[in-house]
Design an enzyme around this catalytic site. Structure first.
Site, PDB file in Angstrom:
ATOM      1  N   GLY A   1       5.737  -2.222  -1.642  1.00 58.16           N
ATOM      2  CA  GLY A   1       6.870  -1.568  -0.986  1.00 58.16           C
ATOM      3  C   GLY A   1       6.384  -0.460  -0.083  1.00 58.16           C
ATOM      4  N   SER A   2       7.250   0.521   0.150  1.00 62.73           N
ATOM      5  CA  SER A   2       6.929   1.563   1.119  1.00 62.73           C
ATOM      6  C   SER A   2       6.004   2.625   0.513  1.00 62.73           C
ATOM      7  CB  SER A   2       8.222   2.224   1.596  1.00 62.73           C
ATOM      8  OG  SER A   2       8.855   2.816   0.485  1.00 62.73           O
TER       9      SER A   2
ATOM     10  N   ALA B   1       6.462   5.813   0.618  1.00 62.17           N
ATOM     11  CA  ALA B   1       7.253   6.854  -0.062  1.00 62.17           C
ATOM     12  C   ALA B   1       7.562   6.421  -1.498  1.00 62.17           C
ATOM     13  CB  ALA B   1       8.545   7.103   0.712  1.00 62.17           C
ATOM     14  N   THR B   2       7.978   5.163  -1.685  1.00 59.66           N
ATOM     15  CA  THR B   2       8.313   4.723  -3.045  1.00 59.66           C
ATOM     16  C   THR B   2       7.041   4.554  -3.876  1.00 59.66           C
ATOM     17  OG1 THR B   2      10.166   3.532  -2.075  1.00 59.66           O
ATOM     18  CG2 THR B   2       9.696   3.079  -4.368  1.00 59.66           C
ATOM     19  N   GLY B   3       5.968   4.115  -3.242  1.00 58.61           N
ATOM     20  CA  GLY B   3       4.696   3.982  -3.962  1.00 58.61           C
ATOM     21  C   GLY B   3       4.273   5.309  -4.593  1.00 58.61           C
TER      22      GLY B   3
ATOM     23  N   GLU C   1       0.624  -1.872  -3.137  1.00 61.50           N
ATOM     24  CA  GLU C   1       0.487  -2.545  -1.833  1.00 61.50           C
ATOM     25  C   GLU C   1       1.567  -1.959  -0.947  1.00 61.50           C
ATOM     26  OE1 GLU C   1      -1.714  -4.623  -0.802  1.00 61.50           O
ATOM     27  OE2 GLU C   1      -2.728  -5.092  -2.686  1.00 61.50           O
TER      28      GLU C   1
ATOM     29  N   CYS D   1       4.020  -6.171   6.330  1.00 60.60           N
ATOM     30  CA  CYS D   1       3.169  -4.984   6.120  1.00 60.60           C
ATOM     31  C   CYS D   1       1.976  -5.020   7.061  1.00 60.60           C
ATOM     32  CB  CYS D   1       2.722  -4.924   4.667  1.00 60.60           C
ATOM     33  SG  CYS D   1       1.941  -6.421   4.079  1.00 60.60           S
TER      34      CYS D   1
HETATM   35  P1  NAD Z   1      10.893   0.103  -0.919  1.00 65.07           P
HETATM   36  O1  NAD Z   1       9.736   0.947  -1.282  1.00 65.07           O
HETATM   37  O2  NAD Z   1      12.130   0.740  -0.465  1.00 65.07           O
HETATM   38  O3  NAD Z   1      11.339  -0.826  -2.166  1.00 65.07           O
HETATM   39  C1  NAD Z   1      10.439  -1.696  -2.796  1.00 65.07           C
HETATM   40  C2  NAD Z   1      10.905  -1.934  -4.223  1.00 65.07           C
HETATM   41  O4  NAD Z   1      10.815  -0.716  -4.972  1.00 65.07           O
HETATM   42  C3  NAD Z   1      12.351  -2.411  -4.362  1.00 65.07           C
HETATM   43  O5  NAD Z   1      12.410  -3.391  -5.385  1.00 65.07           O
HETATM   44  C4  NAD Z   1      13.069  -1.142  -4.798  1.00 65.07           C
HETATM   45  O6  NAD Z   1      14.265  -1.388  -5.515  1.00 65.07           O
HETATM   46  C5  NAD Z   1      12.025  -0.499  -5.675  1.00 65.07           C
HETATM   47  N1  NAD Z   1      12.175   0.950  -5.865  1.00 65.07           N
HETATM   48  C6  NAD Z   1      12.888   1.832  -5.121  1.00 65.07           C
HETATM   49  N2  NAD Z   1      12.750   3.087  -5.620  1.00 65.07           N
HETATM   50  C7  NAD Z   1      11.916   2.987  -6.685  1.00 65.07           C
HETATM   51  C8  NAD Z   1      11.353   3.935  -7.596  1.00 65.07           C
HETATM   52  N3  NAD Z   1      11.628   5.233  -7.530  1.00 65.07           N
HETATM   53  N4  NAD Z   1      10.491   3.479  -8.544  1.00 65.07           N
HETATM   54  C9  NAD Z   1      10.162   2.159  -8.617  1.00 65.07           C
HETATM   55  N5  NAD Z   1      10.688   1.226  -7.796  1.00 65.07           N
HETATM   56  C10 NAD Z   1      11.548   1.633  -6.839  1.00 65.07           C
HETATM   57  O7  NAD Z   1      10.298  -0.914   0.143  1.00 65.07           O
HETATM   58  P2  NAD Z   1      11.106  -1.933   1.067  1.00 65.07           P
HETATM   59  O8  NAD Z   1      11.806  -1.136   2.111  1.00 65.07           O
HETATM   60  O9  NAD Z   1      11.858  -2.879   0.195  1.00 65.07           O
HETATM   61  O10 NAD Z   1       9.908  -2.783   1.742  1.00 65.07           O
HETATM   62  C11 NAD Z   1       9.320  -2.486   2.953  1.00 65.07           C
HETATM   63  C12 NAD Z   1       7.976  -1.814   2.737  1.00 65.07           C
HETATM   64  O11 NAD Z   1       7.109  -2.631   1.940  1.00 65.07           O
HETATM   65  C13 NAD Z   1       7.227  -1.619   4.049  1.00 65.07           C
HETATM   66  O12 NAD Z   1       6.662  -0.325   4.086  1.00 65.07           O
HETATM   67  C14 NAD Z   1       6.125  -2.672   3.994  1.00 65.07           C
HETATM   68  O13 NAD Z   1       5.022  -2.390   4.796  1.00 65.07           O
HETATM   69  C15 NAD Z   1       5.825  -2.686   2.534  1.00 65.07           C
HETATM   70  N6  NAD Z   1       5.115  -3.929   2.151  1.00 65.07           N
HETATM   71  C16 NAD Z   1       3.777  -3.864   1.825  1.00 65.07           C
HETATM   72  C17 NAD Z   1       3.076  -5.034   1.532  1.00 65.07           C
HETATM   73  C18 NAD Z   1       1.601  -5.003   1.199  1.00 65.07           C
HETATM   74  O14 NAD Z   1       1.103  -5.998   0.671  1.00 65.07           O
HETATM   75  N7  NAD Z   1       0.876  -3.945   1.482  1.00 65.07           N
HETATM   76  C19 NAD Z   1       3.743  -6.263   1.553  1.00 65.07           C
HETATM   77  C20 NAD Z   1       5.092  -6.285   1.884  1.00 65.07           C
HETATM   78  C21 NAD Z   1       5.769  -5.104   2.179  1.00 65.07           C
END
Ligand code: NAD
Length: 481
Positions: free
Chosen positions: A229-230, A232-234, A251, A285
């Site tokens: 995910g993003s 910020a959430t990571g 990731e 990503c």
């Molecule tokens: P996001 O971080 O908003 O959400 C990802 C997941 O995390 C969702 O299931 C969400 O419900 C969950 N989440 C939200 N808050 C959380 C918390 N506090 N604790 C745990 N989980 C929580 O990301 P997004 O907007 O869904 O996805 C887009 C991002 O993902 C982009 O930045 C993209 O580059 C990245 N991404 C990275 C890869 C990689 O392999 N590096 C692959 C695909 C996407």
């Protein structure tokens, strides 16, 4: 059963998978088709109650599952891929409806994740002999961790759920998958198929909101979080996992540069660069998000890329003639439009695209912009959409400095006929993967992950699989030594 709201039929044939049972739960999530902006499906939203049940089921299933050998677990994964293949068309179409990507790209997402799963279970993780001095023998083994929580984003929900699932269960773990609330449906269907193949509790799927992701990250019954995910959430996941000192793989986002050297042939590379920018409407990503072009071929490449953009149709992903679908959700659409307006206000020039269509759906045309300032939001942030800056350089050291001037470090590429020179320049990119004359290529045999703030740890390959395991030293000395 399907219910009708207004004149739109809303599908509701979705269930959580907990301990081998399909469960509906007490709350629901509405899912919007981004090509129409209308709710087209409703699925269960898990609460803490369902999440606890899933984690407990995974913990109960762990001893028997981890006691199986790699080859037995590989057989389960291979049978699972075959069973998924029997529902291929249905899964691909559902993926388009919830995510928006063109049908060919939805099929490609399934194809590549099936291949990745099959190839992953061919990888071997043998014990390593560290010392063998006759009476002393020391080996390094790898043990499964226990319950793995897999949290996925909305851009490639099927691939990321299947990639995490395959790695987790092949290495002897059980898992609980939490998909994005924007795209839970295909993942829940993966659960229906998993139920037919895996022993109860080995695979659990609980859709729900962001809070559920935090609860899973904090859960004392979970030993590892595999998060995509993003950034910020990571960072929030790092905090949530700290109390239990869980293992985690992150990731995260990227802001991948492509550096095009003066000896490149614009006509030969334009299609590849275009696709690496705009596949999945730029919501990848490791999409190319910044292009640096040597001044000697700058005009020629701009023209070739503009031609690609002008000939690419965008619209509903179910129409096979469309090369781009919509942005996946309204929040993302607004963010990309805001970055675009900010870029134009900053003095940039639209090379192709740029008009925001006045029709339902989160659509934007593939757009290249030039004359973009290095400190503009389009260059410094991850735009995650179909707007890409093309920038000129004269000196390769300057291009590398600008390419590396970012907190991201997922991927990057160098484009040149001189691959030996390209390799040297690629090695100077501060990224997890540096390609020459390609971008966005991944495989089960090759580690993938981010440098800097693009992540911690790697997926795929033996290195990635070891991230789902705990190293254990077995040190043996003969009694008569
Ligand atoms: P996001 O971080 O908003 O959400 C990802 C997941 O995390 C969702 O299931 C969400 O419900 C969950 N989440 C939200 N808050 C959380 C918390 N506090 N604790 C745990 N989980 C929580 O990301 P997004 O907007 O869904 O996805 C887009 C991002 O993902 C982009 O930045 C993209 O580059 C990245 N991404 C990275 C890869 C990689 O392999 N590096 C692959 C695909 C996407």
């Amino acid at each position: 059963m399907a219910v009708r709201a207004d004149d739109i039929e809303i599908r509701d044939d979705f269930a959580l998978l907990i301990d081998g049972e399909l469960v509906t739960g007490s709350a629901t999530l509405d899912v919007i088709n981004p090509a129409t902006e209308q709710i087209f499906a409703r699925c269960p939203a898990g609460t803490t109650f369902e999440l606890d049940a899933a984690v407990n089921a995974a913990a109960r299933a762990f001893p028997a599952w981890s006691a199986l050998g790699f080859s037995e677990r590989a057989d389960f994964v291979k049978r699972y891929v075959i069973a998924l293949g029997e529902r291929y068309d249905e899964l691909a179409e559902l993926l388009v409806r919830e995510q928006g990507k063109p049908i060919a790209q939805a099929r490609a997402e399934l194809d590549s994740s099936f291949r990745l799963a099959n190839e992953t279970v061919e990888l071997e993780i043998p014990a390593e002999q560290l010392v063998d001095s006759g009476k002393h023998r020391i080996e390094l083994h790898y043990r499964p961790l226990g319950v793995v929580g897999i949290i996925t984003p909305w851009n490639a929900p099927a691939a990321l759920a299947l990639g995490g699932l395959g790695a987790a269960v092949y290495t002897g773990n059980t898992c609980v998958i939490k998909p994005s609330p924007y795209t839970p449906l295909t993942t829940l269907k993966l659960g229906e198929v998993a139920r037919e193949i895996f022993p109860d509790g080995v695979v659990n799927i609980v859709s729900g909101g962001d809070d559920l992701g935090r609860t899973l990250s904090e859960h004392p019954g979970v030993q590892k979080i595999s998060f995509t995910g993003s950034v910020a959430t990571g960072k929030k996941v790092v905090v949530s996992t700290a109390d239990t000192l869980k293992r985690f793989t992150l990731e995260l986002g990227g802001n991948d540069p492509a550096i095009v050297l003066e000896d490149s042939d614009p006509q030969a590379i334009a299609k590849k660069i275009f696709f690496a920018c705009f596949v999945n409407c730029g919501q990848v990503c490791m999409a190319i998000k910044r292009i640096y072009v040597h001044e000697a071929i700058y005009e020629g490449l701009c023209q070739a890329l503009a031609e690609e953009a002008q000939s690419a149709r965008f619209g509903n992903g179910l129409d096979p003639d469309n090369a781009l679908g919509p942005l996946q959700n309204e929040m993302q659409f607004r963010k990309v439009v805001e970055i675009f307006k900010d870029t134009i206000d900053g003095g940039a020039t639209v090379l192709s695209g740029g008009e925001i269509p006045d029709r339902p759906g989160y659509f934007l045309p593939p757009t290249f912009v030039t004359n973009v300032a290095d400190d503009s939001r389009l260059v410094t942030e991850e735009q995650f959409g179909p707007i890409v800056p093309i920038m000129r350089f004269t000196d390769i050291d300057d291009a590398l400095r600008r390419a590396n001037d970012t907190r991201y470090g997922l991927g990057g590429s160098v484009w040149t006929k001189d691959t030996a020179r390209g390799k040297k320049i690629a090695a100077r990119l501060e990224v997890g993967t540096a390609w020459v004359n390609r971008h966005r290529a991944i495989s089960a045999y090759v580690p993938f992950g981010g440098a800097k703030e693009s992540g911690i740890g790697r997926q795929n390959s033996v290195l990635g699989l070891k991230g789902y395991m705990e190293p254990q030293v077995i040190s043996v000395t003969d009694q008569d030594s």
